[in-house]
Design a protein around this motif. Structure first.
Motif, PDB file in Angstrom:
ATOM      1  N   VAL A 187       1.002   5.994 -15.277  1.00 11.81           N
ATOM      2  CA  VAL A 187       0.213   4.590 -15.223  1.00 11.81           C
ATOM      3  C   VAL A 187       0.905   2.739 -15.478  1.00 11.81           C
ATOM      4  O   VAL A 187       0.999   2.158 -15.517  1.00 11.81           O
ATOM      5  CB  VAL A 187      -0.225   4.524 -17.735  1.00 11.81           C
ATOM      6  N   GLU A 188       2.136   3.117 -14.230  1.00 10.73           N
ATOM      7  CA  GLU A 188       2.693   2.650 -14.478  1.00 10.73           C
ATOM      8  C   GLU A 188       2.250   1.157 -13.267  1.00 10.73           C
ATOM      9  O   GLU A 188       1.399   1.797 -12.199  1.00 10.73           O
ATOM     10  CB  GLU A 188       3.937   2.623 -13.329  1.00 10.73           C
ATOM     11  N   LYS A 189       1.916  -0.530 -13.471  1.00  8.11           N
ATOM     12  CA  LYS A 189       1.210  -1.204 -12.741  1.00  8.11           C
ATOM     13  C   LYS A 189       2.335  -1.165 -10.683  1.00  8.11           C
ATOM     14  O   LYS A 189       0.870  -0.973 -10.197  1.00  8.11           O
ATOM     15  CB  LYS A 189       1.958  -1.529 -13.724  1.00  8.11           C
ATOM     16  N   GLU A 190       3.310  -0.402 -10.805  1.00  4.14           N
ATOM     17  CA  GLU A 190       3.874  -0.247  -9.400  1.00  4.14           C
ATOM     18  C   GLU A 190       2.909   0.846  -8.750  1.00  4.14           C
ATOM     19  O   GLU A 190       2.702   0.691  -7.454  1.00  4.14           O
ATOM     20  CB  GLU A 190       5.125  -0.658  -9.212  1.00  4.14           C
ATOM     21  N   THR A 191       2.857   1.912  -9.332  1.00  2.00           N
ATOM     22  CA  THR A 191       1.952   2.793  -8.931  1.00  2.00           C
ATOM     23  C   THR A 191       1.007   2.373  -8.684  1.00  2.00           C
ATOM     24  O   THR A 191       0.085   2.904  -7.679  1.00  2.00           O
ATOM     25  CB  THR A 191       2.090   3.828 -10.162  1.00  2.00           C
ATOM     26  N   LEU A 192      -0.082   1.869  -9.736  1.00  2.00           N
ATOM     27  CA  LEU A 192      -0.869   0.874  -8.721  1.00  2.00           C
ATOM     28  C   LEU A 192      -0.947   0.434  -8.582  1.00  2.00           C
ATOM     29  O   LEU A 192      -2.328   1.112  -6.866  1.00  2.00           O
ATOM     30  CB  LEU A 192      -1.796   0.518 -10.447  1.00  2.00           C
ATOM     31  N   TYR A 193      -0.239  -0.549  -7.524  1.00  2.00           N
ATOM     32  CA  TYR A 193      -0.483  -1.321  -6.603  1.00  2.00           C
ATOM     33  C   TYR A 193       0.644  -0.480  -5.325  1.00  2.00           C
ATOM     34  O   TYR A 193      -0.021  -0.983  -4.279  1.00  2.00           O
ATOM     35  CB  TYR A 193       0.997  -2.371  -6.813  1.00  2.00           C
ATOM     36  N   THR A 194       1.184   0.672  -5.381  1.00  2.00           N
ATOM     37  CA  THR A 194       2.067   1.510  -4.070  1.00  2.00           C
ATOM     38  C   THR A 194       1.603   2.277  -3.661  1.00  2.00           C
ATOM     39  O   THR A 194       1.808   2.667  -2.848  1.00  2.00           O
ATOM     40  CB  THR A 194       3.584   1.287  -4.538  1.00  2.00           C
ATOM     41  N   ALA A 195       0.568   3.068  -5.011  1.00  2.00           N
ATOM     42  CA  ALA A 195       0.047   4.496  -4.603  1.00  2.00           C
ATOM     43  C   ALA A 195      -0.461   4.945  -2.962  1.00  2.00           C
ATOM     44  O   ALA A 195      -1.751   3.840  -2.995  1.00  2.00           O
ATOM     45  CB  ALA A 195      -0.500   5.188  -5.831  1.00  2.00           C
ATOM     46  N   ARG A 196      -0.897   6.013  -2.343  1.00  2.00           N
ATOM     47  CA  ARG A 196      -1.460   5.837  -1.739  1.00  2.00           C
ATOM     48  C   ARG A 196      -2.101   6.706  -1.801  1.00  2.00           C
ATOM     49  O   ARG A 196      -3.992   6.170  -1.641  1.00  2.00           O
ATOM     50  CB  ARG A 196      -0.799   7.411  -0.945  1.00  2.00           C
ATOM     51  N   TYR A 197      -2.425   7.638  -3.573  1.00  2.00           N
ATOM     52  CA  TYR A 197      -3.720   7.675  -3.776  1.00  2.00           C
ATOM     53  C   TYR A 197      -3.780   6.680  -4.892  1.00  2.00           C
ATOM     54  O   TYR A 197      -3.851   7.633  -6.611  1.00  2.00           O
ATOM     55  CB  TYR A 197      -4.008   9.261  -4.233  1.00  2.00           C
TER      56      TYR A 197
END
Length: 479
Positions: A187-197
């Motif tokens: 749920v980190e914003k960095e994850t939402l920006y960088t995740a492949r999925y």
């Protein structure tokens, strides 16, 4: 040019000058290509993948639900999936992220605990879990494989089982230990920006969560132990060879009635330093300190090269500015000052864990930068994945203005993730109620040293019903 437009122009200029890639969804550095040991590892999904409703204590909702399993393609190869759906499915899906799977090549099915299954299906939710496509401490694979399963699970069920459940209406995520790390970063914003999925989860429940500070803790404890035992002049990579000698200097014994009793001044100092590094003075810590399995889990990492056994290609451990204390005065004593001058120091490589353009970081970071309800739970005695992680999480969330979205609970238990069935069920019910618009659940303060040091700290949410191994712990004053 207004300030906002000027800032955007400056960002674009910096991207050109410094080699930063920008897009509508992400900003990342174009780092030199790195090759890590983990990239060449191969893993095998083991059979059988089937599971049933024969476990003791399962509710009618679980028994009457439907169970599915199969294989799908993860980011590093094949992975296994398991899914359980209630008769009256409400369209909600809770992704369960498993913990550390060791360093073997075999990937097995994942089925959450009975209390979790009972609450989830009883509330109308389905759950799904991935084996991930890799073992080791691979939170990148854990996150990306879990997210891919979340997005495509109904397709797999229709393809493999011929069932059509329709679209998922709500995504949630929970997990324990390394899976707690995964749930937190999901749920980190960095994850939402960088995740492949990328998946837009509406809430997270990280239990006994690890995070990036875990590897500083492991490096700190083993370096401090080596120095206090009198072997600080030896290279760190000889730690395992020195370990029997280190244990003999610092502990009365490692088995029997006096196992892990601190020995002499050096042992007492190790105890106090460890207490401070893991969260400060608090009840139950001494019981966790004496759990041999946890001590060996921490000590077994001594002498590592800082790449997390090949998950990274460069050293991530850093204790350049760490101060080690065994007294609680405002000023360091002469002995502490001298010790801090002597202890081995190491600086992390700047390129050890950069943002990537092909998905999340190799070691995703818990930054406290989220905008959905998050409920955590951690045992006070956990010597392997320490309570300190909760304090760091709180600080980061407060800095980013997200403190109201984080609820944390301290549990009076000595080991890692050893929550009672009642504690898991209660936390899950409270979290689901909160996520769906109900009242914000209660939690514990984790940053006030006086509160944390109180002998009754953790009593509010500790419930020993359906627990194991708590008979010798101090009772709360109201009991």
């Amino acid at each position: 040019m207004n300030n906002k437009r000027f800032a955007l122009a400056a960002l674009g200029l910096s991207a050109v000058l410094l080699g930063v890639s920008t897009s509508a969804n992400a900003i990342w550095w174009e780092w030199p290509e790195q090759v890590r040991d983990h990239d060449s590892r191969e893993f095998i999904v083991a059979d059988p993948l089937s599971f049933d409703a024969s476990a003791a204590g399962l509710s009618e909702a679980v028994i009457n639900g439907s169970r599915h399993w199969g294989r799908y393609e993860g980011i590093q190869g094949e992975a296994a999936y398991t899914v359980e759906v209630p008769e009256d499915w409400n369209g909600g899906l809770i992704m369960w992220a498993r913990g550390y799977g060791g360093e073997g090549e075999t990937l097995g099915r994942v089925v959450p605990s009975v209390p979790f299954r009972n609450v989830a299906l009883g509330a109308g939710y389905a759950w799904a879990a991935s084996s991930y496509s890799a073992n080791y401490y691979d939170v990148r694979a854990a996150l990306e494989d879990t997210n891919k399963l979340a997005l495509e699970v109904t397709d797999y069920l229709e393809q493999d089982w011929g069932v059509d459940y329709g679209d998922v209406q709500q995504y949630l995520i929970a997990g324990g230990s390394m899976g707690g790390h995964t749930a937190a970063v999901a749920v980190e914003k960095e994850t939402l920006y960088t995740a492949r999925y990328p998946v837009r989860y509406e809430g997270a429940m990280p239990l006994c969560q690890a995070e990036q500070n875990q590897f500083d803790w492991l490096g700190d404890y083993t370096r401090v132990a080596q120095e206090l035992a009198g072997y600080g002049d030896y290279p760190q990579d000889q730690f395992q060879e020195l370990l029997p000698l280190i244990l003999d200097e610092l502990f009365v014994a490692v088995d029997g009635e006096n196992a892990w009793e601190p020995k002499g001044e050096a042992g007492d100092r190790l105890f106090r330093i460890a207490e401070e590094l893991t969260g400060g003075e608090r009840p139950i810590f001494e019981y966790g300190f004496r759990v041999g399995g946890l001590q060996y889990a921490v000590l077994g990492t001594g002498g590592s090269d800082g790449t997390l056994n090949g998950i990274l290609s460069r050293n991530v451990y850093d204790n350049t500015w760490r101060i080690y204390r065994w007294t609680d005065g405002h000023r360091m004593t002469w002995d502490e000052w001298r010790f801090n001058r002597q202890v081995d120091r190491e600086r992390a490589d700047f390129l050890a864990n950069p943002i990537r353009s092909d998905g999340v970081r190799w070691l995703p970071l818990v930054k406290g930068n989220f905008d959905v309800p998050v409920l955590t739970m951690h045992t006070l005695g956990d010597f392997y994945v320490p309570f300190k992680h909760q304090q760091l999480y709180r600080k980061r969330a407060e800095i980013r203005g997200n403190g109201d979205l984080l609820v944390q609970r301290a549990i009076r238990a000595p080991s890692h993730c050893d929550f009672s069935g009642t504690e898991i069920a209660t936390a899950t019910i409270d979290w689901l109620t909160w996520v769906n618009g109900g009242p914000k659940p209660g939690g514990d303060k984790v940053l006030d040293p006086k509160v944390v040091a109180d002998p009754d700290y953790g009593c509010q949410f500790t419930n020993n019903a359906l627990s194991v191994g708590r008979d010798n712990l101090p009772a709360c004053s109201g009991e």
